[in-house]
Design an enzyme around this catalytic site. Sequence first.
Site, short mmCIF file in Angstrom:
data_model
loop_
_atom_site.label_atom_id
_atom_site.label_comp_id
_atom_site.label_asym_id
_atom_site.label_seq_id
_atom_site.Cartn_x
_atom_site.Cartn_y
_atom_site.Cartn_z
N THR A 648 0.82 -1.20 -0.03
CA THR A 648 -0.14 0.04 -0.01
C THR A 648 0.85 1.31 -0.07
OG1 THR A 648 -0.08 0.40 2.43
CG2 THR A 648 -1.49 -1.42 1.46
N LYS A 672 7.12 3.91 1.14
CA LYS A 672 8.05 4.78 1.52
C LYS A 672 7.84 5.32 2.61
CE LYS A 672 8.29 5.87 -3.39
NZ LYS A 672 6.98 5.73 -3.92
N VAL A 702 12.85 3.26 -3.62
CA VAL A 702 13.63 4.08 -4.41
C VAL A 702 13.99 3.46 -5.80
CG1 VAL A 702 15.58 5.80 -4.47
CG2 VAL A 702 14.68 5.34 -2.21
N ASP A 771 6.75 12.62 -3.61
CA ASP A 771 7.41 11.40 -3.67
C ASP A 771 8.95 11.49 -3.71
OD1 ASP A 771 6.77 8.52 -4.31
OD2 ASP A 771 7.88 9.08 -6.26
N LYS A 775 12.13 10.05 -1.28
CA LYS A 775 13.15 9.07 -1.77
C LYS A 775 14.42 9.73 -1.43
CE LYS A 775 10.37 7.30 -5.52
NZ LYS A 775 9.93 7.28 -6.99
#
Length: 915
Positions: A648, A672, A702, A771, A775
């Site tokens: 998820t 993440k 990543v 996002d 990372k």
Amino acid sequence: MRSLAVASPVPPAAAHRRRLRPSASGREVVSQCLKCEINQDRPMGALRIGHSQGNLPRHGSKNLLTPAAAAISVEQVEVSTYLPKGDMWSVHKFGGTCMGTPQRIQNVADVVLGDSSERKLIIVSAMSKVTDMMYSLVHKAQSRDDSYTEELDKVFEKHMAAAKDLLDGENLARFLSQLHSDISNLRAMLRAIYIAGHATESFSEFVVGHGELWSSQMLSYAVQKSGASCSWMDTREVLVVKPSGPDMVDPDYEESEKRLEKWFSRQPAEIIVATGFIASTAENIPTTLKRDGSDFSAAIIGSLVRARQVTIWTDVDGVFSADPRKVSEAVILSTLSYQEAWEMSYFGANVLHPRTIIPVMKDNIPIVIRNMFNLSAPGTVICKQPANEDADLDACVKSFATIDKLALVNVEGTGMAGVPGTSSAIFSAVKEVGANVIMISQASSEHSICFAVPEKEVAAVSAALHVRFREALAAGRLSKVEVIHDCSILAAVGLRMASTPGVSAILFDALAKANINVRAIAQGCSEYNITVVLKQEDCVRALRAAHSRFFLSKTTLAIGVIGPGLIGATLLNQLRDQVAVLKENMNIDVRVIGITGASTMLLSDTGVDLTRWKEEMQKEAKPADLANFVRHLSEDHVFPNKVLVDCTADTNVASHYYDWLKKGIHVITPNKKANSGPLDRYLKLRTLQRASYTHYFYEATVGAGLPIISTLRGLLETGDKILRIEGIFSGTLSYIFNNFEGTRSFSDVVAEAKEAGYTEPDPRDDLSGTDVARKVIILARESGLRLELSDIPVESLVPEALKSCSSPNEFMQKLPSFDQDWARQRHEAEAAGEVLRYVGVVDVLNGKGRVELQRYKRDHPFAQLSGSDNIIAFTTSRYKEQPLIVRGPGAGAEVTAGGVFCDILRLASYLGAPS
Ligand SMILES: NC(=O)C1=CN([C@@H]2O[C@H](COP(=O)(O)OP(=O)(O)OC[C@H]3O[C@@H](n4cnc5c(N)ncnc54)[C@H](O)[C@@H]3O)[C@@H](O)[C@H]2O)C=CC1
Ligand SMILES: N[C@@H](CC=O)C(=O)O
Ligand code: NA
């Protein structure tokens, strides 16, 4: 192998057969007491032996009723045939289940006739349940419960029905007449027991032995039907035993051998069908070999004739490597040494009673356990350990067993060291309360000694020790007598195990990897077992972990998949296509035992059928409940290693990783949120991960399947110093700017990226730069920087006016109204010979990170990308002039799921799978 002990002229078999066939009654009434005969020490082989029925002679005042039904008597006939011994004999024993119905008795006859051995001795148990019925008869009669008569009728009817089904003609008539006669004797005897309200041991032993008399007679008639030379033997005429303890007897080999030789001289048939379980005392009083006695009968008789082999026929394929009710993957062992079989039966494995092994062990006669109901199974051979058996580490361990309901007692104190007599005092106190010590362990420091006793005995043991050591405890010489309840023993059994380096390491490694705490360890010098004490609740899991490490696929992995969306579903399909290959080539057994989405979940004990998980999910699913889902996984006892794969993008799901790792569940994720969430939580999670044997992998967070995290780890762990990491970390934004060309609109390209599965569930997470910032944070933290997400300046590409859209769909619908702005920015860059690229930077030297839209010249490596390519450049002490560059598609279902799958295999290899 062995040579014949005695070879003698054998008169024509037919003559003997005629003389030795059971009489109409099945037994021969003779005149002289066997006891007297034997005492006269006559030359062997010259006796007619039978046991009388009805109006029988007496053997002495001790057993007034017994002889009336069971006296064993002999009559002299001329010496004619000696008992040959050795390889020509094969001995078979058929248990009650094998003799359970007329059809089964016929099958037994067929198996007997199919054995091409020159001579066969067949030992049989009573038909299934009959021995219990016989015991119940005695019990009822002595409890003055009238219903024994009806029960006796049932016994009669059962055998009559079986005989009518199986036999015909003269044989049937003979059998039924014998049965009638026996039942009427039993009725009289039970009546006497009823009146007395008491049954002596010999009375009840006499009664219960009838099951074998009848089953063996039926079998012998069934064999005779084929025309084979077959005699029936009442082993009470041959087997002589003496009591050796409560419910135990020892065979008198010498006497039994003499009697067998004499018996055989009268009935030298090629096939002898004999009663299991029953025997007689030296005084000719009928007795039994006690429970499981038929196996013992077979072993003793096998030893008396120095048989080539004793086959024990039962209803399982052989001896299992562990209790198959607890370990579904338990395997049938092809061989076992006598000692191993012995050891296993101690630990409750349903092998053979240890005493069964003793008679054959001295003559090195192999025992074979075979399945009557699966003749194609070769069974398990229990024999002397072949000297050249390969010394493979894993082969040293033959099986695992457990004993539950134990408690550990730990006696501790400085006053114990170097004081002779402490352990003697401890164990004499234990002995006084009659407790059974199952295992003892003392470290050489001598400050403590611990031992395991049955849970039900521990209170008495503890009390006795407190009394015995009251003064030592008061004076502080002993610090405590501690009881640890609810323990179990796991024992690994194997012949050379304890002396083979590395075996215990593998065992303890398997236990550690299954997150099992070992409370105490004992390894005897006997080399046959290593015993560990653990919490009872861990026992089955420990058994499975150890068993799977030595016997199975080397690594079993139970997976729970959370979020079967794009990545989750793709992963499940990749697993579907690869599990068989993994099992075959890598010895890795991967099972998905649960799948949960946001609204429904599917649970399975043994593994979801991955070819139809979607249908199952619709048909079988229950309402989703993450706590129950995790419980299903953690409480599963089949698989020692469990992993939750979070597919998820949910922060709430990620917030549970810490608890899952704590429970010993490994975690793998492309999500993440945990690694880019609050720093303190992240640090706590990583600290726990490092301190435990539980693993947490997140390569796909990543660069999706690209090896970014593992490359960075490799650099760091080998001592390189990271200076800077920069690159294009967003597959979505890479795709957008790689394809935002010519007449194409920005919103169209965003829609394409979404369609291709590159975007986050909410594409604003990509366009906002969040996002990429996540990372950057993940890599920064991995490189040792302690940054929060809010420390990263982010240039958002989401127009201010669309930030408040209530859904991804609304956002996508409104995005085209900003196409003009985007077209302008692009044209400005193009006019300068440049392209737009959205980059992230981890500036390790300065402890910073940032995320921004930049313009690059057309010949810059960042301008050369296509599709959803990510490009990540590591500038390090070793890669200073030219950075180490990883480039390739950094988003998309297949590559991301592939990255998650790689983590699953990485986990498997951490857990011991071959590389
Ligand atoms: N799509 C890609 O190329 C990449 C995705 N990822 C990450 O993979 C994860 C999954 O992405 P997608 O599959 O593309 O998203 P998706 O939206 O297709 O799938 C997510 C699934 O999780 C389910 N879900 C949400 N909350 C849940 C909960 N509390 N319990 C159970 N299920 C829940 C949703 O119903 C949905 O089925 C995200 O964390 C994403 O950042 C990582 C690398 C690349
Ligand atoms: N949405 C992300 C997917 C991978 O993390 C991206 O586009 O890179
Ligand atoms: Na990656």
